[in-house]
Design a protein around this motif. Structure first.
Motif, PDB file in Angstrom:
ATOM      1  N   GLU A 245     -16.415 -26.456  51.659  1.00 45.90           N
ATOM      2  CA  GLU A 245     -15.637 -26.072  52.840  1.00 45.90           C
ATOM      3  C   GLU A 245     -14.409 -25.255  52.466  1.00 45.90           C
ATOM      4  N   ALA A 246     -13.866 -25.502  51.285  1.00 44.45           N
ATOM      5  CA  ALA A 246     -12.667 -24.781  50.847  1.00 44.45           C
ATOM      6  C   ALA A 246     -13.019 -23.344  50.488  1.00 44.45           C
ATOM      7  N   THR A 247     -12.068 -22.446  50.712  1.00 38.97           N
ATOM      8  CA  THR A 247     -12.266 -21.046  50.358  1.00 38.97           C
ATOM      9  C   THR A 247     -11.921 -20.830  48.882  1.00 38.97           C
ATOM     10  N   ASP A 248     -12.384 -19.730  48.326  1.00 45.11           N
ATOM     11  CA  ASP A 248     -12.016 -19.382  46.954  1.00 45.11           C
ATOM     12  C   ASP A 248     -10.523 -19.105  46.872  1.00 45.11           C
ATOM     13  N   SER A 249      -9.950 -19.378  45.721  1.00 41.20           N
ATOM     14  CA  SER A 249      -8.521 -19.105  45.525  1.00 41.20           C
ATOM     15  C   SER A 249      -8.287 -18.679  44.088  1.00 41.20           C
ATOM     16  N   TYR A 250      -7.095 -18.133  43.852  1.00 42.41           N
ATOM     17  CA  TYR A 250      -6.709 -17.687  42.509  1.00 42.41           C
ATOM     18  C   TYR A 250      -5.334 -18.268  42.200  1.00 42.41           C
ATOM     19  N   VAL A 251      -5.138 -18.668  40.965  1.00 43.06           N
ATOM     20  CA  VAL A 251      -3.831 -19.164  40.529  1.00 43.06           C
ATOM     21  C   VAL A 251      -3.380 -18.363  39.324  1.00 43.06           C
ATOM     22  N   TRP A 252      -2.058 -18.254  39.180  1.00 47.69           N
ATOM     23  CA  TRP A 252      -1.476 -17.552  38.038  1.00 47.69           C
ATOM     24  C   TRP A 252      -1.249 -18.586  36.944  1.00 47.69           C
ATOM     25  N   THR A 253      -1.930 -18.435  35.833  1.00 48.67           N
ATOM     26  CA  THR A 253      -1.931 -19.441  34.770  1.00 48.67           C
ATOM     27  C   THR A 253      -1.147 -18.956  33.568  1.00 48.67           C
ATOM     28  N   THR A 254      -0.163 -19.734  33.151  1.00 47.88           N
ATOM     29  CA  THR A 254       0.573 -19.469  31.920  1.00 47.88           C
ATOM     30  C   THR A 254       0.361 -20.647  30.971  1.00 47.88           C
ATOM     31  N   SER A 255       0.992 -20.592  29.833  1.00 44.34           N
ATOM     32  CA  SER A 255       0.800 -21.659  28.847  1.00 44.34           C
ATOM     33  C   SER A 255       1.398 -22.981  29.294  1.00 44.34           C
ATOM     34  N   THR A 256       2.259 -22.953  30.311  1.00 48.85           N
ATOM     35  CA  THR A 256       2.948 -24.176  30.726  1.00 48.85           C
ATOM     36  C   THR A 256       2.532 -24.693  32.097  1.00 48.85           C
ATOM     37  N   CYS A 257       1.988 -23.827  32.962  1.00 51.95           N
ATOM     38  CA  CYS A 257       1.664 -24.293  34.304  1.00 51.95           C
ATOM     39  C   CYS A 257       0.719 -23.336  35.013  1.00 51.95           C
ATOM     40  N   GLU A 258       0.247 -23.778  36.178  1.00 49.19           N
ATOM     41  CA  GLU A 258      -0.555 -22.950  37.072  1.00 49.19           C
ATOM     42  C   GLU A 258       0.173 -22.874  38.413  1.00 49.19           C
ATOM     43  N   GLU A 259       0.324 -21.664  38.936  1.00 48.25           N
ATOM     44  CA  GLU A 259       1.048 -21.466  40.178  1.00 48.25           C
ATOM     45  C   GLU A 259       0.267 -20.535  41.092  1.00 48.25           C
ATOM     46  N   PRO A 260       0.452 -20.659  42.397  1.00 53.48           N
ATOM     47  CA  PRO A 260      -0.282 -19.784  43.324  1.00 53.48           C
ATOM     48  C   PRO A 260       0.221 -18.354  43.320  1.00 53.48           C
ATOM     49  N   ARG A 261       1.411 -18.128  42.751  1.00 48.85           N
ATOM     50  CA  ARG A 261       1.975 -16.779  42.727  1.00 48.85           C
ATOM     51  C   ARG A 261       2.433 -16.399  41.317  1.00 48.85           C
ATOM     52  N   PHE A 262       2.627 -15.118  41.157  1.00 50.86           N
ATOM     53  CA  PHE A 262       3.068 -14.566  39.873  1.00 50.86           C
ATOM     54  C   PHE A 262       4.440 -15.091  39.504  1.00 50.86           C
ATOM     55  N   ASN A 263       4.610 -15.498  38.238  1.00 49.33           N
ATOM     56  CA  ASN A 263       5.887 -15.980  37.727  1.00 49.33           C
ATOM     57  C   ASN A 263       6.320 -15.065  36.592  1.00 49.33           C
ATOM     58  N   ALA A 264       7.331 -14.237  36.841  1.00 49.07           N
ATOM     59  CA  ALA A 264       7.741 -13.224  35.865  1.00 49.07           C
ATOM     60  C   ALA A 264       8.289 -13.845  34.589  1.00 49.07           C
TER      61      ALA A 264
END
Length: 326
Positions: free
Chosen positions: A129-148
């Motif tokens: 039921e859930a839609t596809d999604s993308y997360v921004w993954t770094t060595s320390t965390c995963e976030e829904p948006r870009f973390n500069a």
């Protein structure tokens, strides 16, 4: 492109630049803007940070998104993969499913068998039921948006703290001397030997003595000109016979302390000597201005007096003038 931003720029590129094709698969066109071309060139780096999360499979690209532990399936199975599995090149994840489950051709290679094995371990997206999604993954965390900040830290990881950092950066130091000492400590000053190692066709003789190869340690420590400057400087600190054979020996001396030469005074003297020796080297090379070791020491002496006098009310600088003048 992946966060489903509703900005006009993102919507325009989704419609005209991508036109239903994955960002990882779209080809650069002569009519593309400069900014878009730069984005396409950054895809190899961006792929390491963008993690797709499979939902109903309608947005994720079956072949070009890394939605499995196997990475991009087009890379894992090769260009023949779409023909072997009978899944179109630009198909979405849901296109490889039917109402009963996954509908891909039987495996014909070990790689395809590995993919089949993985698919049997996850639910078919057609039932999600859930839609596809993308997360921004770094060595320390995963976030829904870009973390500069975190992305920069991953792209340009911090190196280990230099053991001599406390000898270079300290309260009361002269910024230009601090910086010159920092670059010299990292052995990054453009000495003749260093420039020649890059392939430049230049003489490598020391600018101050014209005898030995101009390396960092020679230029600042073992050159006859530099040794004369150091002899005059350390004599003021009550160590007339002190000379340095290596950079490590110089740092060890700076780190030491005594009643006549506390560590703060040693730092000031060493950094002033390194700065003025480098300045004199450049004057000889570029301006053909030659000063004697006595003249260089007078510049160091004047600088030390002005520095101590300007900071005389600070705790660390109390009585430094008398120690330097004694």
């Amino acid at each position: 492109m992946f966060s489903q931003s509703e900005s006009l720029w993102a919507e325009w590129h989704r419609k005209y630049s991508l036109n239903g094709i994955s960002l990882w698969a779209v080809q650069e066109s002569l009519s593309d803007s400069w900014a878009w071309k730069q984005i396409l060139k950054l895809r190899p780096e961006g792929r390491n940070f963008i993690k797709p999360i499979l939902g109903n499979g309608q947005k994720i690209s079956f072949w070009f998104d890394s939605w499995t532990p196997l990475g991009q399936l087009i890379q894992f199975l090769g260009q023949a993969g779409p023909r072997q599995l009978q899944v179109q090149l630009h198909a979405s994840g849901s296109a490889a499913c039917s109402n009963t489950g996954w509908c891909i051709a039987s495996p014909r290679s070990d790689e395809a068998m590995e993919l089949h094995t993985f698919l049997t371990s996850i639910p078919c997206p057609v039932f999600a039921e859930a839609t596809d999604s993308y997360v921004w993954t770094t060595s320390t965390c995963e976030e829904p948006r870009f973390n500069a900040t975190k992305t920069w830290q991953d792209l340009r990881p911090r190196g280990p703290t230099l053991t001599a950092s406390d000898l270079i950066w300290f309260k009361g130091g002269i910024p230009r001397n601090n910086f010159t000492m920092w670059v010299a400590n990292a052995d990054r000053l453009p000495t003749r030997a260093r420039l020649a190692s890059w392939g430049l066709q230049i003489p490598t003789q020391c600018c101050l003595c014209s005898i030995s190869s101009e390396t960092r340690d020679h230029l600042f420590l073992t050159c006859q000109f530099s040794m004369a400057v150091w002899r005059l400087s350390v004599t003021r600190l009550g160590e007339p016979n002190r000379l340095f054979c290596s950079w490590a020996e110089l740092l060890s001396w700076i780190r030491g302390t005594s009643t006549a030469a506390p560590s703060i005074l040693r730092k000031l003297v060493a950094q002033a000597a390194v700065y003025h020796l480098w300045k004199q080297r450049n004057n000889v090379l570029h301006n053909q201005i030659v000063l004697s070791p006595d003249a260089i020491f007078r510049l160091i002496d004047k600088e030390l007096k002005n520095t101590i006098n300007a900071r005389s009310k600070r705790k660390q600088f109390l009585n430094l003038m008398s120690k330097w003048m004694s």
